[in-house]
Write an enzyme that holds these catalytic residues in place. Structure first.
Site, mmCIF file in Angstrom:
data_model
loop_
_atom_site.group_PDB
_atom_site.id
_atom_site.type_symbol
_atom_site.label_atom_id
_atom_site.label_comp_id
_atom_site.label_asym_id
_atom_site.label_seq_id
_atom_site.Cartn_x
_atom_site.Cartn_y
_atom_site.Cartn_z
ATOM 1 N N SER A 17 58.367 -5.032 -4.870
ATOM 2 C CA SER A 17 57.761 -3.704 -4.937
ATOM 3 C C SER A 17 56.288 -3.696 -5.330
ATOM 4 O O SER A 17 55.559 -2.782 -4.981
ATOM 5 C CB SER A 17 58.549 -2.826 -5.912
ATOM 6 O OG SER A 17 58.624 -3.464 -7.179
ATOM 7 N N GLU A 47 52.380 11.365 -14.270
ATOM 8 C CA GLU A 47 52.744 10.503 -15.388
ATOM 9 C C GLU A 47 52.734 9.078 -14.848
ATOM 10 O O GLU A 47 52.908 8.864 -13.658
ATOM 11 C CB GLU A 47 54.139 10.860 -15.916
ATOM 12 C CG GLU A 47 55.318 10.258 -15.128
ATOM 13 C CD GLU A 47 55.416 10.718 -13.684
ATOM 14 O OE1 GLU A 47 54.991 11.851 -13.380
ATOM 15 O OE2 GLU A 47 55.904 9.941 -12.840
ATOM 16 N N LYS A 85 54.202 2.460 -4.666
ATOM 17 C CA LYS A 85 54.000 3.813 -5.191
ATOM 18 C C LYS A 85 53.160 4.697 -4.261
ATOM 19 O O LYS A 85 53.323 5.907 -4.220
ATOM 20 C CB LYS A 85 53.341 3.753 -6.567
ATOM 21 C CG LYS A 85 54.241 3.202 -7.665
ATOM 22 C CD LYS A 85 55.364 4.169 -8.014
ATOM 23 C CE LYS A 85 56.182 3.691 -9.203
ATOM 24 N NZ LYS A 85 57.372 4.562 -9.417
#
Lengths: 396, 247
Positions: free
Chosen positions: A379, A115, A93
């Site tokens: 990830s 969010e 991220k």
């Protein structure tokens, strides 16, 4: 900038029939400002230099492309893990939040909103806001705040304010609604979206910032004397890690792209988040995409054990590439993902995030030729999921 | 002919179909019409109303739980269409309309005699570049939202496309039901009024009582009241609210 039709939308933001900017007039000036700034700033040498410097020295890139020999032995293919779990903050991220925070700073913004589902994007946003000295407000579903409590604490320690979304299913969809409402009320704030969803230009922008993943995979394969991968596997909620892992491979026909969605308790259980199978074209959060909904067009409340995949939509670029057959979608149940998380922990000594465990759980479902090069995008790491894992594995 | 163009200032009320009960719509329409409301906006409930504040979110959610959907809404409107004497505007987010089928939706609107449509997440450029043929062939006028931050050029373009309807001025860049002072933007409202030319301009979002109504009348041709009325309705004091508002 690459011009593949899979990653570059048309002037209105459409990838094939999906995408666009379906936004109320109240957001029009903010979206126009964002689009203009993204186009004029994010492709300059000055931006690239600062972005790449932070990725190297702050995030810790390039992340390794690790040959998972125990998996290779078990599944009969050359299986590599792209170790996004080793990024600062524990997931891919941050590749996106670094890019967007530089853009926000360039635009003179002082308040950042975001969010978050699993909390990984919230943590990555809180991190870059701390780094840049900017105010940070993160909306998170009340249910997600409970199941990802460690990430709530991390965000707070980093100085962010975490606001619960208490409507609907109290998950990522509802947190996104609240963040959009905040942005309408405070259009001078910068809305830092965490996935390849939302109105144009967000999907294009987030995919661009995540494309470093596949850029590195290409370089790392080359360094190992290998050419192109035969399969790239990534989990998809909104789809940002998949967008990054697939980005440079879309135009290579020899590479199969496999998007793994969360089947939850099963495709027919009514408690699922497998959008590409259960969804149909619809508009949510500013774009036309595949959407889980009822026959009246009300958005379904999805379910997945993984907060990061618990979303009723999918990025429009994925909706397009799945619809056109370029990307293959698979779905994996909560139980299969848990099993895969345990397998990865025991076989390779890596505890993956529940999201990434979905990508790993695709391996037993796929046929492999000997010597096939298979990349699994790992990830994120599993620390945030320890509560869920402890509950699931208490009888081990 | 423009049904929204009147010599006097207008008051419009927004209600959500299916609230407070599944079958409330006909009696709500009758009440508002009898009280002298000039035109009605009927909201189509949606699960994810991104431009709405807590009041309308809650009411949409109740309406959906009550079982409201587009098919039922059109059935209810068809049954009472002869009794409706004031213009009707339907307002709803795009997704339920798309699932109903845009063509089928517009056919229904036409047959019921709907005077205008507000689809807040269908932007002016998307209409112009992707959906114009649909709206043209069914001849149901679209009503666009603008805000004080909308550019002059854009307001002029929107006014040009609104000759048979009105322009909906969102008083401030805030979700529905937010309170704010109209006087902050009064200079901008005057500029906007002149940019709209002959097209009626209605002010809405956050207008809650008679004094704000009067203030809004000095800037626009009318007002639209949603959250404040729905809140009164939820507390069963809608008649009192209307009496105060219209006094």
């Amino acid at each position: 900038m690459k011009t593949s039709k899979h990653i570059t939308p048309d002037e209105l933001g459409f990838y094939g029939e999906f995408g666009g900017a379906y936004i109320p007039e109240l957001l029009r000036p903010a979206i126009d400002e964002l689009l203009t700034s993204f186009r004029s700033f994010c492709f300059t040498d000055a931006f690239r230099a600062e972005y790449l410097d932070l990725l190297k020295n702050y995030v810790g890139r390039p992340t390794p492309l690790y040959f998972a020999k125990n998996y290779a032995q078990k599944y009969g293919a050359k299986i590599y893990f792209k170790r996004e779990d080793l990024c600062h903050t524990g997931a891919h991220k941050i590749n996106n939040t670094i890019g967007q925070i530089l853009l926000a700073k360039h635009m003179g913004k002082t308040e950042i909103i975001a969010e978050t589902g699993a909390g990984q994007h919230g943590v990555a946003t809180a991190t870059v806001c701390a780094l840049m000295g900017l105010k940070c407000i993160v909306y998170m579903g009340e249910k997600d705040m409970e199941r990802q409590a460690p990430n709530v604490q991390r965000m707070q320690m980093l100085g962010a304010e975490v606001r619960p979304a208490t409507c609907g299913s109290k998950t990522l969809k509802d947190a996104t609604n609240e963040a959009i409402r905040h942005w309408i009320n405070f259009p001078d704030s910068y809305y830092l979206i965490g996935s390849v969803v939302g109105p144009h230009p967000y999907p294009q922008m987030v995919a661009y910032f995540q494309s470093v993943i596949s850029e590195e995979i290409q370089n790392q394969l080359h360094e190992n004397g290998l050419k192109i991968p035969h399969k790239v596997i990534a989990c998809v909620g909104g789809g940002s890690n998949a967008a990054g892992a697939f980005y440079h491979f879309y135009d290579l026909e020899e590479t199969a792209l496999i998007a793994v969605e969360a089947a939850g308790e099963g495709l027919k259980s009514g408690k699922s988040a497998a959008t590409s199978i259960l969804g149909s074209p619809g508009v949510l959060h500013g774009s036309l995409t595949l959407l889980m909904q009822d026959s009246n067009g009300q958005v379904a409340e999805p379910h997945s054990i993984s907060a990061g995949l618990d979303y009723p939509g999918i990025g429009p670029m994925h909706a397009n590439s799945i619809s056109t057959g370029r990307t293959t979608s698979l779905s994996v149940t909560d139980q299969e993902a848990l099993h895969a998380a345990l397998e990865c922990s025991r076989l390779e000594g890596i505890i993956p995030a529940l999201e990434s465990a979905h990508a790993l759980a695709a391996l037993p479902k796929l046929p492999f030729l000997k010597d096939e090069i298979v990349i699994v995008n790992l990830s994120g790491r599993g620390d945030k999921d320890m509560n869920t894992y402890q509950e699931a594995f208490k009888n081990l | 002919m423009n049904p929204f163009k009147k010599t006097e200032k207008s008051v419009s009320i927004f209600i959500t179909a299916g609230y407070p009960n599944k079958t409330s719509l006909p009696e709500q329409i009758q009440l508002l019409q009898d009280q002298g409301i000039d035109f009605l906006e009927i909201g189509i409930p949606f699960s994810d109303p991104m431009a709405d504040g807590p009041v309308i979110q809650e009411i949409s959610s109740t309406a959906l739980k009550n079982g409201m959907n587009l098919k039922l809404l059109f059935e209810q409107l068809s049954e009472i269409k002869e009794q409706i004497k004031i213009p009707l505007v339907l307002m709803g987010y795009l997704n339920p309309i798309l699932q109903f089928g845009l063509t089928a939706f517009l056919e229904k609107c036409k047959s019921i005699g709907v005077s205008g449509l507000i689809i807040p997440d269908l932007s002016f450029e998307l209409v112009q570049q992707k959906y114009l043929d649909y709206f043209r062939s069914f001849d149901v006028p679209l009503i666009y939202l603008i805000t004080p931050a909308t550019s002059d050029l854009r307001i002029a373009q929107i006014a040009h496309a609104s000759s048979r309807s009105f322009i909906y001025l969102v008083g401030q860049n805030k979700i529905t039901g937010s309170s704010y002072s109209l006087s902050v933007n009064s200079a901008r409202y005057s500029e906007i009024k002149s940019l709209c030319g002959e097209v009626p301009l209605f002010l809405g979002f956050g207008i809650s009582d008679a004094s704000q109504k009067r203030e809004a009348f000095s800037h626009a041709d009318g007002v639209i009241i949603g959250s404040a009325y729905l809140k009164a309705l939820s507390e069963q004091r809608e008649k009192e609210f209307l009496e105060n508002l219209l006094s």
